[in-house]
Design a protein around this motif. Sequence first.
Motif, PDB file in Angstrom:
ATOM      1  N   SER A  56       0.815  -1.206   0.000  1.00  0.00           N
ATOM      2  CA  SER A  56       0.000   0.000   0.000  1.00  0.00           C
ATOM      3  C   SER A  56       0.853   1.262   0.000  1.00  0.00           C
ATOM      4  O   SER A  56       0.391   2.333   0.357  1.00  0.00           O
ATOM      5  CB  SER A  56      -0.875  -0.066   1.264  1.00  0.00           C
ATOM      6  OG  SER A  56      -1.651   1.064   1.373  1.00  0.00           O
ATOM      7  N   ASP A  59      -0.564   4.880  -4.012  1.00  0.00           N
ATOM      8  CA  ASP A  59      -1.927   4.587  -4.427  1.00  0.00           C
ATOM      9  C   ASP A  59      -1.974   3.552  -5.565  1.00  0.00           C
ATOM     10  O   ASP A  59      -2.821   2.657  -5.573  1.00  0.00           O
ATOM     11  CB  ASP A  59      -2.599   5.893  -4.854  1.00  0.00           C
ATOM     12  CG  ASP A  59      -4.065   5.678  -5.119  1.00  0.00           C
ATOM     13  OD1 ASP A  59      -4.747   5.179  -4.205  1.00  0.00           O
ATOM     14  OD2 ASP A  59      -4.527   5.973  -6.242  1.00  0.00           O
ATOM     15  N   GLN A  93      -4.774  -2.180   6.063  1.00  0.00           N
ATOM     16  CA  GLN A  93      -5.341  -0.843   5.934  1.00  0.00           C
ATOM     17  C   GLN A  93      -6.853  -0.882   5.729  1.00  0.00           C
ATOM     18  O   GLN A  93      -7.594  -0.114   6.331  1.00  0.00           O
ATOM     19  CB  GLN A  93      -4.663  -0.178   4.730  1.00  0.00           C
ATOM     20  CG  GLN A  93      -5.077   1.233   4.433  1.00  0.00           C
ATOM     21  CD  GLN A  93      -4.558   1.635   3.050  1.00  0.00           C
ATOM     22  OE1 GLN A  93      -3.395   1.428   2.721  1.00  0.00           O
ATOM     23  NE2 GLN A  93      -5.422   2.187   2.233  1.00  0.00           N
ATOM     24  N   GLU A  94      -7.324  -1.783   4.904  1.00  0.00           N
ATOM     25  CA  GLU A  94      -8.738  -1.777   4.511  1.00  0.00           C
ATOM     26  C   GLU A  94      -9.602  -2.712   5.345  1.00  0.00           C
ATOM     27  O   GLU A  94     -10.802  -2.485   5.483  1.00  0.00           O
ATOM     28  CB  GLU A  94      -8.862  -2.166   3.023  1.00  0.00           C
ATOM     29  CG  GLU A  94      -8.207  -1.172   2.083  1.00  0.00           C
ATOM     30  CD  GLU A  94      -8.898   0.181   2.106  1.00  0.00           C
ATOM     31  OE1 GLU A  94     -10.103   0.215   1.813  1.00  0.00           O
ATOM     32  OE2 GLU A  94      -8.235   1.182   2.438  1.00  0.00           O
ATOM     33  N   ILE A 171       2.771   5.171   4.963  1.00  0.00           N
ATOM     34  CA  ILE A 171       1.702   4.348   5.520  1.00  0.00           C
ATOM     35  C   ILE A 171       2.222   3.198   6.395  1.00  0.00           C
ATOM     36  O   ILE A 171       1.469   2.611   7.176  1.00  0.00           O
ATOM     37  CB  ILE A 171       0.825   3.799   4.361  1.00  0.00           C
ATOM     38  CG1 ILE A 171      -0.513   3.248   4.876  1.00  0.00           C
ATOM     39  CG2 ILE A 171       1.541   2.719   3.561  1.00  0.00           C
ATOM     40  CD1 ILE A 171      -1.702   3.939   4.359  1.00  0.00           C
ATOM     41  N   ARG A 345      -1.287   9.144   1.043  1.00  0.00           N
ATOM     42  CA  ARG A 345      -1.718   7.911   1.710  1.00  0.00           C
ATOM     43  C   ARG A 345      -2.690   8.247   2.832  1.00  0.00           C
ATOM     44  O   ARG A 345      -2.432   9.153   3.636  1.00  0.00           O
ATOM     45  CB  ARG A 345      -0.510   7.152   2.296  1.00  0.00           C
ATOM     46  CG  ARG A 345       0.573   6.798   1.334  1.00  0.00           C
ATOM     47  CD  ARG A 345       0.101   6.244  -0.006  1.00  0.00           C
ATOM     48  NE  ARG A 345      -0.566   4.956   0.031  1.00  0.00           N
ATOM     49  CZ  ARG A 345      -1.750   4.702  -0.546  1.00  0.00           C
ATOM     50  NH1 ARG A 345      -2.419   5.632  -1.173  1.00  0.00           N
ATOM     51  NH2 ARG A 345      -2.265   3.500  -0.490  1.00  0.00           N
ATOM     52  N   PRO A 346      -3.800   7.508   2.879  1.00  0.00           N
ATOM     53  CA  PRO A 346      -4.844   7.835   3.857  1.00  0.00           C
ATOM     54  C   PRO A 346      -4.350   7.727   5.301  1.00  0.00           C
ATOM     55  O   PRO A 346      -3.623   6.791   5.641  1.00  0.00           O
ATOM     56  CB  PRO A 346      -5.930   6.784   3.584  1.00  0.00           C
ATOM     57  CG  PRO A 346      -5.264   5.705   2.797  1.00  0.00           C
ATOM     58  CD  PRO A 346      -4.140   6.350   2.055  1.00  0.00           C
ATOM     59  N   GLY A 347      -4.709   8.695   6.106  1.00  0.00           N
ATOM     60  CA  GLY A 347      -4.393   8.643   7.532  1.00  0.00           C
ATOM     61  C   GLY A 347      -3.027   9.201   7.886  1.00  0.00           C
ATOM     62  O   GLY A 347      -2.716   9.371   9.060  1.00  0.00           O
ATOM     63  N   THR A 348      -2.185   9.498   6.877  1.00  0.00           N
ATOM     64  CA  THR A 348      -0.848  10.025   7.194  1.00  0.00           C
ATOM     65  C   THR A 348      -0.938  11.535   7.430  1.00  0.00           C
ATOM     66  O   THR A 348      -1.893  12.184   6.996  1.00  0.00           O
ATOM     67  CB  THR A 348       0.137   9.776   6.033  1.00  0.00           C
ATOM     68  OG1 THR A 348      -0.388  10.405   4.853  1.00  0.00           O
ATOM     69  CG2 THR A 348       0.310   8.294   5.752  1.00  0.00           C
ATOM     70  N   SER A 351      -1.303  13.755   4.387  1.00  0.00           N
ATOM     71  CA  SER A 351      -2.595  13.750   3.677  1.00  0.00           C
ATOM     72  C   SER A 351      -3.437  14.949   4.113  1.00  0.00           C
ATOM     73  O   SER A 351      -4.401  15.310   3.452  1.00  0.00           O
ATOM     74  CB  SER A 351      -3.351  12.436   3.908  1.00  0.00           C
ATOM     75  OG  SER A 351      -3.796  12.362   5.245  1.00  0.00           O
ATOM     76  N   GLU A 352      -3.042  15.596   5.219  1.00  0.00           N
ATOM     77  CA  GLU A 352      -3.782  16.794   5.662  1.00  0.00           C
ATOM     78  C   GLU A 352      -3.227  18.052   4.996  1.00  0.00           C
ATOM     79  O   GLU A 352      -3.822  19.116   5.104  1.00  0.00           O
ATOM     80  CB  GLU A 352      -3.658  16.953   7.185  1.00  0.00           C
ATOM     81  CG  GLU A 352      -4.298  15.822   7.958  1.00  0.00           C
ATOM     82  CD  GLU A 352      -3.805  15.762   9.408  1.00  0.00           C
ATOM     83  OE1 GLU A 352      -3.239  16.760   9.914  1.00  0.00           O
ATOM     84  OE2 GLU A 352      -3.984  14.701  10.019  1.00  0.00           O
TER      85      GLU A 352
END
Length: 451
Positions: A56, A59, A93-94, A171, A345-348, A351-352
């Motif tokens: 992961s 993307d 992750q998912e 991630i 990457r989501p949650g990193t 990502s903000e």
Amino acid sequence: MENIHQHEPKKVFLETFGCQMNDNDSDRLLGFLKDIEYIRTDKPEKADLIIINTCSIRDKAEQKVYSTLGRFKELKKENPGLIIGVGGCVAQQEGATLLKRTPHLDIVFGPHNVHKIKELLNEAGNKKRVVATGFNEKIDDDEYAIGPSADGIKAFISIMRGCNNFCSYCIVPYTRGREVSRKSADIISDAQRLASSGVKEVSLIGQNVNSYGTSGGGDVSFPELLRKIARVDGIERIRFITSHPKDISEELIYLFKDEPKLCRHIHLPVQSGSNSVLKAMRRGYTREEYLSKIMLLKRLYPEISISSDIIVGFPGETEADYEDTISLLKAVRFDNLFSFMYSVRPGTKASEFTDHLPLEIKSERLHLLQELQKEITFSRNLELVGKTLEVLVEGQSRIDPNEMTGRTTCNRIVNFTTEARGSGSLVDVVITNASPNSLKGIHNERGNICS
Ligand code: SAH
Ligand code: SF4
Ligand code: F3S
């Protein structure tokens, strides 16, 4: 009555994406499956079990999972007894979302659950769909009960798992959990077992090997672990990957002097040459600190080869930041480089960030950087022509059966002519030609290294 039927062993089709940690997990998975009489097949249509071990890190890697799973949908229709599982970092992750998105999927298991495969298969055999994404804070004894397998004369040994660094783009700390080291005695016994089955070169792997032993589990420092492995009879070469520039100690740098078994190669990912980008990435070192470690390595060991990873197009990367990365490449002249476009990457933390760069800019920057590196890699290879380098012979060359192939201590592939035919020995090869990705040479049977 005695059962006189000879049952066919069950077959597993396994596909692995991602890094050496995932390769190592797949290796253990196959070991656990062998215990319950599965054999490997390279034909998914012949399989009773299909497992995809996923990555992961970017993307694109994550999207590959869905397209790969799509390929197996029809097989499941034709053979409803087929069990399909997803392991690795996307699974972690998912979790249950993967099951929801993919009706023909039976098992989702994260990296800390590889050794539970037998129980998971039992549940799936009872028509249950299962998710195993728990984290163990400690390493269970049975997790590494299956030792690493040997790929001919080389093998990988996992010395730790997880990562505590939380680089803002990455991630891995979320998919692999906190850093835990394996006990040195277990690692040594893996090395001894591999050596007794003919392995000559071991690569010690972890996301951040320099911090081995500092955060739970490990009982010695990383340099001490290397010294212990160097004392294992039969092991001729030791590599390790990946080193973090903030944690590489002077003790380790000077160890190359005392330990001839340590290969003259270090992978030291820099990620960017710009101090403001390095800060936003939370890498914990500056460009100057990185360069001073590199210069020390080069001064002490002129023959050492250095490789690295770079991310271009990190949020907020200006033209000047990018130029700093380019100038760092020119200053260091890496022997090899792996470079990537930044991927959210989501949650990193990153990502903000809001200042993302357009794809065209990222892609142009990556292209130009890769062109520059190609020239550098080729010219670093050309510098080796005329030298005599020690090569660990791996076998016959696939391109030309009249040649043998192997790697130098500085991690270059060399195809060479020789009278000798076996693999596993260390030979001296005079380098006669260089191409962008490999070297050519002639076995020097008088054997005096003059590099
Ligand atoms: N533990 C290693 C790296 C593991 S990931 C280290 O700290 O260096 C391998 C490489 O993937 C990283 O070095 C980085 O260059 C790249 N990478 C990681 N996350 C990324 C992201 N979000 N986008 C693009 N590349 C990434
Ligand atoms: Fe990711 Fe950073 Fe850990 Fe490497 S050190 S795995 S890049 S968080
Ligand atoms: Fe990929 Fe997981 Fe390795 S995200 S790079 S398989 S640690």
